[in-house]
Scaffold this active site. Structure first.
Site, PDB file in Angstrom:
ATOM      1  N   GLU A 449       0.837  -1.200   0.000  1.00  0.00           N
ATOM      2  CA  GLU A 449       0.000   0.000   0.000  1.00  0.00           C
ATOM      3  C   GLU A 449       0.870   1.247   0.000  1.00  0.00           C
ATOM      4  O   GLU A 449       1.728   1.438   0.865  1.00  0.00           O
ATOM      5  CB  GLU A 449      -0.938   0.001   1.206  1.00  0.00           C
ATOM      6  CG  GLU A 449      -0.257  -0.157   2.545  1.00  0.00           C
ATOM      7  CD  GLU A 449      -1.218   0.029   3.707  1.00  0.00           C
ATOM      8  OE1 GLU A 449      -1.935   1.036   3.744  1.00  0.00           O
ATOM      9  OE2 GLU A 449      -1.234  -0.844   4.591  1.00  0.00           O
ATOM     10  N   ASP A 522       0.225  -2.498   6.008  1.00  0.00           N
ATOM     11  CA  ASP A 522       0.577  -2.068   7.360  1.00  0.00           C
ATOM     12  C   ASP A 522      -0.225  -2.843   8.403  1.00  0.00           C
ATOM     13  O   ASP A 522      -1.352  -3.277   8.142  1.00  0.00           O
ATOM     14  CB  ASP A 522       0.293  -0.571   7.530  1.00  0.00           C
ATOM     15  CG  ASP A 522       1.229   0.282   6.693  1.00  0.00           C
ATOM     16  OD1 ASP A 522       2.262  -0.240   6.236  1.00  0.00           O
ATOM     17  OD2 ASP A 522       0.910   1.465   6.479  1.00  0.00           O
ATOM     18  N   ASP A 524      -2.116  -2.042  10.770  1.00  0.00           N
ATOM     19  CA  ASP A 524      -3.058  -1.156  11.444  1.00  0.00           C
ATOM     20  C   ASP A 524      -4.433  -1.334  10.823  1.00  0.00           C
ATOM     21  O   ASP A 524      -4.648  -2.209   9.987  1.00  0.00           O
ATOM     22  CB  ASP A 524      -2.586   0.301  11.366  1.00  0.00           C
ATOM     23  CG  ASP A 524      -2.420   0.797   9.925  1.00  0.00           C
ATOM     24  OD1 ASP A 524      -2.862   0.080   8.991  1.00  0.00           O
ATOM     25  OD2 ASP A 524      -1.867   1.891   9.729  1.00  0.00           O
ATOM     26  N   ASP A 526      -6.155   0.595   8.717  1.00  0.00           N
ATOM     27  CA  ASP A 526      -6.183   0.836   7.274  1.00  0.00           C
ATOM     28  C   ASP A 526      -5.571  -0.332   6.509  1.00  0.00           C
ATOM     29  O   ASP A 526      -6.071  -0.730   5.454  1.00  0.00           O
ATOM     30  CB  ASP A 526      -5.425   2.124   6.937  1.00  0.00           C
ATOM     31  CG  ASP A 526      -6.232   3.371   7.289  1.00  0.00           C
ATOM     32  OD1 ASP A 526      -7.463   3.229   7.419  1.00  0.00           O
ATOM     33  OD2 ASP A 526      -5.643   4.450   7.430  1.00  0.00           O
TER      34      ASP A 526
END
Length: 658
Positions: A449, A522, A524, A526
């Protein structure tokens, strides 16, 4: 799991340029003599090569033991002799399966042994070959319960019939007692099997309550009027399943989180000679087709003649009715099979005397006569439904016409993508940093990403066999979009071109440019969202990539624990604390990575991209019904089911990264 444990060792060896450890070939015939031929006695062959009989010795193989015993009880229900099945998982992992069927026969067998012992200790022994014991059964090969016996630390069977209860016990497939009368039958009937999986044979002996629940619920849908109860004494949980509606209830369950076009599923039930045909179908407002097919209660995931007959009848009957109703004019072309199956949820179940499956896995039905039988039954049922419910019929045809227009738009968009690539010399997306390797089996593609993470990945990778494609912005949610919109998406089209295998009905796995596709996002919220969007894309439009084991998820670390002299990485708080204790130093530095872009190229290589040290999770589909339900719930139009899921799972969250 590590890279090797993920079943990817071959590609890694090839990528590194190794030979795979090829040994020198011995002189032909040097030690291969008549004495080399071994004959394995009893069930020893099963213990020597368990994968040949249950597929694997991982958790799937472990649960296969339960399926084999339960399927025998299901066969009793299909034969009309059982109405109830109880499955219990004890606190120590022991499994008990009990039914109220006829019970396994006892008495002297032609082999000289008792029939009960023969069934449990001899492969290919059972009452499903001669046609007398069972007219219809799923246990075609007759290896089920004997294989369970061979792979169990111990097993005890009790059979109530002929006025008595008889029992025998075994240890790793070998009888430890004779068949013994243990008491009068009384009101008891049927078979009770108790076994404990052998920890020497399986990687884990921890059963999944959810996995068994899904399978038993499915079996109850396929056998209306059968009561199935699951009790898990490990956590004091219980589930009971009983469906008078049969497949109609099944289809309603499958569509529970979708907007349907007609409230009542279309139902077809017919007996053609010795073959029983049952079909239920209902349209929803989604863009995907979900057809689940069964033959003698066995999920034929690769379809077969019953599915072919169903699809042919559906297409022809809808086209014929649409023309008769004046919706399709003489000048209009017929709706295609793809058009009439958009948004379709259906279950096709046939029960027949002599099913011909392809292979031990029974993934595809091959009986030629079944195609015509199902086709005739479904055509008759569809004509009757459409004549009696013209308004619902018009809604189905209108959706199919919309699908046809969208499919034509998608074809033009797909042709444009292909033509554009051809005009540019099959140019790959500009953001793609390709690898030097041209053998797909030795190549892997990282999907990352953003440009920041993409930059680190490009610098840290091994250019020889690792390619990197950065994805900009949120990936399109394909659960809410038709194929024409998917093909026009600026963040999906580059991925399609990079993979090189097409999409949808033109997808060709043989043209796939990378045999390992790794989603690296990642750690997290998102990142999890983007990962889910990509998984949805592959599941809905390139399912073969998942089925053939080409899709992986990278596991980047969350923490870096360093003393200056030594550096350790951790993927969770628990691992971080363990790393701190293992350094046991005052000068400890702990770094929390917010994203891949925060990692240096060498750190990203060391932790997440180096085949010798990285951890990859392979994406697999264990249960098609459950997989479809999860993607519909998480990514579909309805908000309420998603909200309910979030609320139920919220208490499990330990680290919330906002």
């Amino acid at each position: 799991m590590t890279d090797r444990e993920a079943g990817a060792g071959t590609a890694r060896t090839g990528a590194a340029g190794g030979t795979g450890g090829r040994s020198k070939r011995a002189p032909v015939g040097s030690d291969y003599t008549a004495a080399s031929i071994q004959v394995l006695e009893g069930l020893e062959a099963v213990r020597r090569r368990p994968g040949m009989y249950i597929g694997s010795t991982d958790v799937r193989g472990l649960h296969h033991l339960v399926w084999e015993v339960v399927d025998n009880s299901i066969d009793e229900a299909m034969a009309g002799h059982a109405t109830r099945i109880d499955v219990t998982i004890a606190a120590d992992g022991t499994v008990t399966v009990q039914d109220d069927g006829r019970g396994v026969p006892v008495g002297r067998h032609a082999t000289g042994k008792d029939a009960l012992e023969v069934v449990h200790t001899v492969l290919h022994a059972g009452g499903k070959f001669g046609g007398g014991g069972y007219k219809v059964s799923g246990g075609l090969h007759g290896v089920g319960v004997s294989v369970v016996n061979a792979l169990s630390e111990w097993l005890r069977v009790e059979t109530a019939r002929d006025g008595s209860v008889w029992a025998q016990e075994y240890v790793r497939g070998k009888p430890t007692t004779p068949v013994t009368r243990v008491g009068p039958q009384g009101d008891r009937r049927g078979t009770r099997t108790v076994f404990r999986a052998d920890h020497e044979m399986f990687e884990s002996t921890d059963y999944s309550f959810e996995t068994i629940t899904q399978r038993l619920r499915e079996s109850a849908y396929l056998n209306k009027g059968l009561w199935i109860r699951l009790t898990d004494e490990r956590a004091d949980r219980e589930r009971s399943f009983y469906f008078e509606g049969g497949l109609v209830s099944f289809v309603r369950h499958l569509n529970r989180n979708k907007e349907v076009l007609h409230a009542r599923p279309i139902s077809v039930e017919k007996r053609d000679g010795a073959t029983s045909i049952e079909v239920a179908l209902q349209y929803n407002d989604s863009f995907t087709e979900n057809v689940f097919a069964f033959a003698n209660n066995i999920n034929t995931v690769d379809g077969g003649t019953h599915v072919t007959g169903f699809r042919a009848a559906l297409t022809s009957s809808l086209n014929d009715w649409a023309r008769k109703a004046g919706i399709l004019k003489d000048a209009d072309s017929n709706l295609s099979g793809d058009d009439v199956r958009e948004g379709l949820t259906a279950v096709v179940s046939v029960k027949l005397v002599d099913p011909q499956f392809e292979g031990q896995t029974k993934a595809k039905l091959g009986n030629a006569e079944v195609k015509a039988q199902v086709q005739a039954a479904v055509a008759e049922g569809m004509v009757q439904y459409l004549e009696e419910n013209p308004a619902e019929g018009r809604r189905i045809i209108e959706k199919s016409l919309t699908a046809a227009r969208a499919r034509e738009a998608a074809r033009k968009a797909r042709d444009l993508v292909i033509r554009k690539g051809a005009l540019e010399g099959m140019a790959l997306p500009g953001k793609l940093a390709d690898c030097q390797e041209r053998d797909p089996a030795r190549s892997e593609l990282y999907l990352v990403e953003g440009d920041s993470a993409g930059g680190s990945a490009k610098m840290g990778r091994n250019r020889r066999f690792q390619a990197v494609l950065p994805l900009r912005g949120k990936v399109l949610n394909v659960e809410k979009a038709r194929l024409d919109r998917v093909l026009s998406s600026e963040n999906v089209r580059p991925l399609i071109i990079a993979l090189g295998a097409g999409i949808g009905d033109t997808f060709d796995l043989a043209k796939l440019r990378y045999h390992r596709i790794i989603i690296m996002t990642d750690a997290d919220v998102d990142g999890a969202h983007i990962r889910t969007l990509l998984l949805t894309f592959f599941y809905r439009h390139m399912g073969q990539i998942i089925e053939k084991g080409h899709l992986y998820i990278a596991q980047p670390p969350l923490y870096r624990v360093s003393t200056g002299k030594q550096t350790l990485y951790a993927q969770s708080e628990k691992e971080r604390e363990a790393a701190i204790k293992k350094l046991n130093s005052k000068n400890i530095s702990v770094q929390r990575f917010k994203g891949l872009g925060e990692m240096n190229a060498d750190q990203l290589w060391e932790t997440t991209m180096n085949p010798q040290s990285r951890t990859l999770l392979r994406a697999e589909i264990e249960d098609g019904v459950e997989a479809d339900a999860i993607f519909t719930m998480l990514m579909g139009e309805k908000v309420a089911p998603r909200k309910s899921f979030i609320m139920s799972e919220a208490r499990k969250v330990q680290n919330l990264d906002i």
